[in-house]
Design a protein around this motif. Structure first.
Motif, short mmCIF file in Angstrom:
data_model
loop_
_atom_site.label_atom_id
_atom_site.label_comp_id
_atom_site.label_asym_id
_atom_site.label_seq_id
_atom_site.Cartn_x
_atom_site.Cartn_y
_atom_site.Cartn_z
N PRO A 73 2.78 -9.30 5.90
CA PRO A 73 3.91 -8.40 5.62
C PRO A 73 3.51 -7.20 4.78
CG PRO A 73 4.56 -10.69 5.30
CD PRO A 73 3.08 -10.68 5.46
N THR A 74 2.61 -7.39 3.83
CA THR A 74 2.19 -6.28 2.97
C THR A 74 1.44 -5.22 3.77
OG1 THR A 74 1.96 -7.89 1.17
CG2 THR A 74 1.08 -5.70 0.79
N VAL A 75 0.51 -5.67 4.62
CA VAL A 75 -0.25 -4.73 5.44
C VAL A 75 0.67 -3.98 6.40
CG1 VAL A 75 -2.02 -4.52 7.23
CG2 VAL A 75 -2.42 -5.98 5.25
N LEU A 76 1.58 -4.72 7.06
CA LEU A 76 2.50 -4.08 8.00
C LEU A 76 3.40 -3.07 7.31
CD1 LEU A 76 3.59 -7.08 10.27
CD2 LEU A 76 2.06 -5.19 10.85
N ALA A 77 3.94 -3.43 6.15
CA ALA A 77 4.81 -2.51 5.42
C ALA A 77 4.05 -1.25 5.04
CB ALA A 77 5.37 -3.19 4.18
N TYR A 78 2.79 -1.41 4.65
CA TYR A 78 2.00 -0.24 4.25
C TYR A 78 1.69 0.65 5.45
CZ TYR A 78 -1.34 2.55 1.64
OH TYR A 78 -1.98 3.60 1.02
#
Length: 300
Positions: A73-78
């Motif tokens: 989720p962190t990578v996708l959000a970024y």
């Protein structure tokens, strides 16, 4: 003298509403946070559908679940923030930089924490009392290592430091990102205000300056992951207050200010001093190169 470049500059053609609600530093931090919460909820729901986060799952499976639920989720959000909102190339997380920069960061993290342990040993605080070749290393690698390294570096350096620097300059970006990074560890077991402050100074400033000079998230991720893995799995020291299962069975003696106490070596003045020296060296390089960014209202 030309100003150091920042990753994103508001388009000159952007309408007034977009400048405040889409492109301003505060707006982009809020957008990233909302995306992170949404993607995190979706990931947890999906993992629950497949039953991978069941209580009866093996420790290795739970570790994989924790890695996926934090990192993905962190990578996708970024990526959405950078590609859709900022509309630029993700140079700080480019695919070609992941392996070489990540490997360099891992080597640096292993070396740096080994120096910390060596200093504690010379001072009579760190003692090896045995070995455990069957220590469970995979969950630690996936959670305290990769999970923390990927998620925390994107949040604290890729989003918080980078975006605050665009508005307030490098000095405030370092201070704010470091303090919030340290404060986030107050929720950990055995945490104290001193431990949080130590992490803010030794790690928050170090990672912030490293990102400032290299503009490489994989480098910061590798160093962060290797530091945690070396601390817990190699040297058997609690990682930010969390119990360690290490290949070396160790104990630390002496006052808490020297050993770090139950929180681990990160709360030791030894780690604080050594990392601060590294940060000072990076700061000197930044000053000599003229890369420090001034606040937006003082830039041309």
């Amino acid at each position: 003298m030309s100003e150091p470049a920042v990753a994103f500059v508001t388009p000159v053609t952007a309408p007034r509403w977009a400048r405040w609600l889409l492109f301003s530093p505060v707006a982009r931090i809020v957008i990233f946070t909302a995306l992170l919460v949404a993607f995190g909820a979706a990931a947890n729901t999906l993992l629950g559908v497949f039953g991978w986060n069941a209580k009866q799952a093996s420790p290795d499976t739970r570790a994989w679940v924790q890695l996926l639920s934090r990192a993905v989720p962190t990578v996708l959000a970024y990526l959405v923030l950078v590609k859709v909102v900022e509309r630029r190339a993700v140079t700080e997380l480019a695919a070609r930089r992941i392996l070489p920069d990540g490997a360099l960061g891992v080597a640096a993290g292993l070396l740096l924490f080994s120096v910390v342990v060596g200093a504690l040993w010379l001072l009579g605080s760190y003692h090896v009392v045995g070995t455990d070749p069957h220590a469970t290393w995979l969950p630690a690698l996936l959670t305290a290592g990769l999970g923390a390294g990927i998620a925390e570096e994107i949040i604290c350096r890729g989003v918080l430091y980078r975006i605050v620097e665009e508005g307030l300059g490098s000095g405030w970006a370092l201070l704010i990102s470091a303090l919030l990074f340290g404060a986030a560890h107050l929720a950990n077991p055995n945490a104290t205000p001193w431990a949080a402050l130590a992490i803010a100074i030794e790690a928050g400033l170090l990672f912030g300056l490293l990102y400032h000079l290299t503009r490489s998230l994989p480098l910061c991720m590798g160093l962060h992951a290797a530091w945690n893995f070396a601390q817990g799995t190699i040297y058997g020291i609690p990682v930010s207050g969390l119990d360690a299962d290490g290949w070396l069975v160790s104990r630390r003696t002496g006052p808490d200010w020297l050993s770090g106490g139950a929180f681990g070596a990160e709360a030791s003045v030894v780690a604080l001093a050594l990392c601060s020296l590294c940060s000072l060296g990076l700061l000197v390089v930044a000053v000599r190169r003229g890369t420090l960014v001034r606040p937006a209202w003082r830039r041309r």
